[in-house]
Design a protein around this motif. Structure first.
Motif, short mmCIF file in Angstrom:
data_model
loop_
_atom_site.label_atom_id
_atom_site.label_comp_id
_atom_site.label_asym_id
_atom_site.label_seq_id
_atom_site.Cartn_x
_atom_site.Cartn_y
_atom_site.Cartn_z
N PRO A 491 -6.10 -8.74 -11.96
CA PRO A 491 -6.98 -7.73 -12.55
C PRO A 491 -7.11 -6.49 -11.67
CG PRO A 491 -8.28 -9.44 -11.51
CD PRO A 491 -6.85 -9.85 -11.34
N THR A 492 -7.34 -5.35 -12.30
CA THR A 492 -7.62 -4.12 -11.57
C THR A 492 -9.08 -4.14 -11.11
OG1 THR A 492 -8.23 -2.99 -13.62
CG2 THR A 492 -5.91 -2.91 -12.96
N GLN A 494 -11.43 -2.59 -12.38
CA GLN A 494 -12.29 -2.66 -13.56
C GLN A 494 -12.13 -3.98 -14.31
OE1 GLN A 494 -10.17 -0.05 -12.96
NE2 GLN A 494 -11.78 1.25 -12.05
N GLY A 495 -11.22 -4.85 -13.84
CA GLY A 495 -11.03 -6.14 -14.48
C GLY A 495 -10.02 -6.13 -15.61
N HIS A 496 -9.17 -5.09 -15.70
CA HIS A 496 -8.18 -4.99 -16.78
C HIS A 496 -6.82 -5.51 -16.31
CE1 HIS A 496 -11.27 -2.86 -18.80
NE2 HIS A 496 -11.17 -1.75 -18.07
N PHE A 497 -5.92 -5.71 -17.29
CA PHE A 497 -4.54 -6.12 -17.03
C PHE A 497 -3.60 -5.05 -17.60
CE2 PHE A 497 -6.57 -10.04 -16.14
CZ PHE A 497 -5.71 -10.77 -15.33
N LEU A 498 -2.52 -4.78 -16.84
CA LEU A 498 -1.56 -3.74 -17.21
C LEU A 498 -0.23 -4.38 -17.59
CD1 LEU A 498 -2.34 -1.32 -14.24
CD2 LEU A 498 -3.38 -1.33 -16.51
N ARG A 499 0.46 -3.77 -18.55
CA ARG A 499 1.74 -4.29 -19.01
C ARG A 499 2.87 -3.81 -18.09
NH1 ARG A 499 1.88 -6.55 -24.04
NH2 ARG A 499 -0.04 -6.38 -25.26
N LEU A 500 3.88 -4.65 -17.91
CA LEU A 500 5.05 -4.28 -17.12
C LEU A 500 6.24 -5.11 -17.58
CD1 LEU A 500 5.40 -6.84 -14.97
CD2 LEU A 500 3.61 -5.64 -13.75
N ARG A 501 7.41 -4.81 -17.00
CA ARG A 501 8.66 -5.50 -17.34
C ARG A 501 9.38 -5.88 -16.06
NH1 ARG A 501 13.90 -3.83 -17.70
NH2 ARG A 501 15.28 -5.01 -19.12
N VAL A 502 9.88 -7.11 -16.00
CA VAL A 502 10.63 -7.60 -14.83
C VAL A 502 12.07 -7.12 -14.96
CG1 VAL A 502 11.38 -9.62 -13.55
CG2 VAL A 502 9.12 -9.61 -14.64
N ARG A 530 3.12 1.81 -7.70
CA ARG A 530 2.73 0.84 -6.68
C ARG A 530 1.24 0.91 -6.37
NH1 ARG A 530 4.86 0.45 -0.35
NH2 ARG A 530 3.40 -1.21 0.24
N SER A 531 0.63 2.07 -6.51
CA SER A 531 -0.79 2.22 -6.17
C SER A 531 -1.69 1.39 -7.08
CB SER A 531 -1.19 3.69 -6.25
OG SER A 531 -1.01 4.19 -7.57
N LEU A 532 -1.17 0.96 -8.20
CA LEU A 532 -1.97 0.13 -9.10
C LEU A 532 -1.93 -1.35 -8.74
CD1 LEU A 532 -0.92 1.76 -12.51
CD2 LEU A 532 -2.98 2.21 -11.16
N LEU A 533 -1.11 -1.71 -7.77
CA LEU A 533 -0.96 -3.11 -7.38
C LEU A 533 -1.68 -3.37 -6.06
CD1 LEU A 533 2.85 -3.59 -8.14
CD2 LEU A 533 0.93 -4.30 -9.57
N ARG A 534 -2.04 -4.61 -5.84
CA ARG A 534 -2.64 -5.07 -4.59
C ARG A 534 -2.36 -6.57 -4.43
NH1 ARG A 534 -6.95 -8.12 -5.83
NH2 ARG A 534 -7.91 -7.77 -7.89
N LYS A 535 -2.47 -7.05 -3.21
CA LYS A 535 -2.32 -8.48 -2.96
C LYS A 535 -3.48 -9.24 -3.61
CE LYS A 535 -0.01 -8.06 1.52
NZ LYS A 535 -0.07 -8.43 2.96
#
Length: 648
Positions: A491-492, A494-502, A530-535
């Motif tokens: 989650p971000t 704000q608690g949301h999920f973002l779409r992506l493709r492998v 990348r700024s939208l991601l975190r460990k």
């Protein structure tokens, strides 16, 4: 006169009989201090020799009553009858020469261990049945199976003659060729309880299949130990195939940062691989130029996670243990310093997370035998103390390594100990034999159950690779991940999920099209920001509809606290790949906790919500405060909002 003659005869009998007979006759033996050869025998009345069975009420003035005497006679008769039964049963279980027949545990229907009395000249129908059975055992062991030849199904070690043993191994080799596998004879033993002089043997054979589509057996081993204990040097020697020069040359390839090279201390998590082919031979960088060649030539891969030993980097070590889900832990102890520094703490962390651990004593070339023995005794005391309850096994030969590896995976209380040197190479081959035979903890059924679930990938590392884009590294907890698959990450804040493709997948530095549950890999995400991601994030299937929480409850055990643990305390919580500071909202049933106490505690994350699972292992710390537990209840974000609006 008659009394004097009887007294003289009694004294002569006492001098002639040994002290043991006098004791059996009811006497008490004393030895004079002046003359060690002279023995005095003091007899007691017969009624004082019986053991009371009826309690104090049955005792007379000087001993036992008559009823107690009769009872003692009956007990002696019963004891002698039970003794005769035990002796007859023992004689029935023994061979003709008086030796008890050795045996193994009975054969289990599930698992990768198969007992065969003999495999001599089977018919074609029997051969096909045996090959199908071998396929089943290989599937249960995820590509590995162990055959005990010369053993009955009930575990009795019967043994075979040399001709029958050679014929049985030849038949097993044909069976392995049919299913696309190789065999390796791990060890042979002689069974000599038969009355005749013929030598009979049993053999333990490892059958290993070459997996298809780049799928090999992968075991993750976390390397723990105090700073300067030789962890990185040992891994460099194992994976590079060259001995160290005594000044740390072998560890240079493992370091990721300049300050690690300058100080010689690991501060991050680095990964190294060691392969074994289908015949059990080592595949390392001395035989292969790249990691891709090692993966192509190996049927079994050992992935070492080199963790930091300094106390300053303890949070990195805990993160490696909780997020990467190691199968085993290798505690490295320096022979010249013993169990010092963070060694005890690392051992406690591995035991709290229920990771099987084995011990490697390094630097045996720079200390005396007396110092090494002192370190081994210190380890034995540490492992046997009530908090550990382990059974240490010191390995000294390949047979010990094979037996210890199998017992180590089956029993949680076994702790193998090896003594090695990275400079002289002492016992390094023994460590490689141990790692080669080490079986996986999970069977094929558990693996298939995880693969049937929806995809869930834990994000542990984030990179930016030129001409590739954003890359994330981590472990696939459940499901199957393929190239081109569409997932959601979160989650971000704000608690949301973002779409992506492998876009692509790499496993052990080589390209891979399919990723299965339990495997670690890196996924390329293309132009994803990348700024939208975190460990601590997870990549899951959109069908899962993941829920996040900021508050949760956990059943904990407070391992240590200097004072008391109460509401309002702040701790760093580790749950899988999640690492965040949390505040204790409530302690149910108690006002405060002290060391060793248990309770259900409510936690509240300070920064942002996280994705958790019910039942996940939890570890929290703050300074010297430490505790473990598991998540019992999740409070989703919308439920938290309703509770704040209506607290009653």
């Amino acid at each position: 006169m008659l009394r004097r003659e009887r007294e003289r005869e009694r004294k002569e009998r006492e001098r002639a009989s040994p002290p043991g007979e006098a004791q059996r006759a009811g006497g008490r033996v004393r030895r004079r201090t002046g003359d060690p050869t002279c023995v005095q025998v003091h007899f007691r009345p017969a009624e004082m020799l019986a053991v009371p069975l009826g309690g104090a009420a049955s005792r007379g003035r000087h001993g036992l009553s008559g009823g107690a005497k009769k009872t003692s006679k009956k007990c002696r008769a019963r004891r002698s009858k039970r003794g005769r039964r035990r002796r007859s049963k023992r004689s029935n279980n023994r061979g003709n020469n008086g030796c008890q027949q050795p045996f193994l545990p009975p054969e289990a229907e599930e698992g990768n261990i198969e007992y065969k009395l003999k495999l001599v000249s089977p018919t074609q129908y029997r051969f096909e049945h045996l090959a199908t059975q071998l396929k089943w055992r290989l599937q249960e062991g995820r590509g590995e199976a162990v055959y005990q030849i010369g053993v009955e199904d009930n575990g009795l070690l019967v043994g075979l003659s040399r001709a029958d043993m050679e014929a049985s191994i030849a038949t097993l080799k044909k069976m392995a060729d049919k299913v696309g596998a190789d065999i390796t004879v791990l060890r042979e033993r002689e069974v000599d309880y038969e009355p005749d002089d013929s030598t009979r043997r049993i053999a333990e054979v490892l059958v290993r299949k070459v997996p298809d589509d780049q799928q090999f057996l992968d075991l993750r081993v976390a390397v723990l130990g105090n700073v300067d204990s030789g962890k990185s040097t040992l891994l460099g020697v194992l994976t590079q195939g060259e001995l160290d020069n005594g000044r740390g040359r072998a560890r240079l390839n493992l370091f990721r940062h300049l300050h690690e090279i300058q100080t010689g201390r690991t501060s991050s998590i680095s990964f190294e691989i060691l392969g074994f082919n289908s015949r059990g031979q080592v595949v390392d960088y001395s035989h292969s130029r790249s990691a891709e060649e090692i993966c192509e030539s190996s049927s079994k891969m050992i992935t070492f996670m080199d963790l930091a030993g300094h106390h300053k980097y303890l949070k990195t070590t805990i993160f490696g243990l909780t997020s990467y889900c190691p199968d085993f832990a290798m505690l490295v102890v320096s022979a010249n310093t013993g169990v010092a520094g963070t060694s005890r703490e690392h051992l406690g962390l591995a035991m709290a997370l229920k990771v099987p651990i084995f011990v490697v004593v390094s630097k045996v070339d720079v200390c005396s035998r007396a110092t090494l023995d002192k370190t081994l005794r210190q380890l034995e005391r540490l492992l046997k103390q009530p908090g550990c309850n382990k059974v240490p096994l010191l390995l000294s030969c390949p047979d010990d390594a094979v037996a210890a590896a199998q017992q180590f995976a089956q029993s949680a209380c076994i702790t193998p100990i090896l003594t090695v040197s990275s400079v002289s190479g002492e016992s390094l081959e023994l460590l490689k034999v141990f790692l080669n035979v080490l079986p996986p903890l999970s069977n094929s059924k558990e693996q298939e159950e995880l693969m049937q679930q929806l995809t869930e990938f834990q994000v542990d590392e984030i990179y930016s690779v030129p001409e590739v884009g954003t890359v994330v590294g981590g472990t696939l907890y459940s499901g199957v991940c393929r190239e081109g698959e569409r997932l959601v990450v979160g989650p971000t804040e704000q608690g949301h999920f973002l779409r992506l493709r492998v876009a692509s997948i790499q496993r052990n530095r080589s390209a891979c099209r399919l990723l299965r549950a339990g495997q670690a890999a890196t996924l390329a995400l293309g132009n994803f920001d990348r700024s939208l991601l975190r460990k601590g994030m997870v990549m899951v299937s959109p069908k899962m509809k993941p829920t996040v929480c900021r508050e949760f409850e956990a059943a904990i055990v407070l391992l240590f606290h200097a004072k008391t643990f109460r509401r309002g305390s702040q701790v760093t919580v580790h749950v899988g790949n999640v690492r965040q500071t949390a505040v204790v909202q409530s302690v149910y049933g108690k006002d405060e906790l002290r060391t060793g106490e248990r309770a259900v505690v409510g936690f509240h994350f300070i920064k942002h919500p996280e994705y958790l699972r019910t039942g996940a292992k939890l570890l929290f710390r703050e300074g010297v405060t430490k505790g473990i537990g598991h998540v019992t209840r999740l409070l989703p974000a919308d439920q938290n909002l309703r509770q704040k609006q209506n607290p009653h």
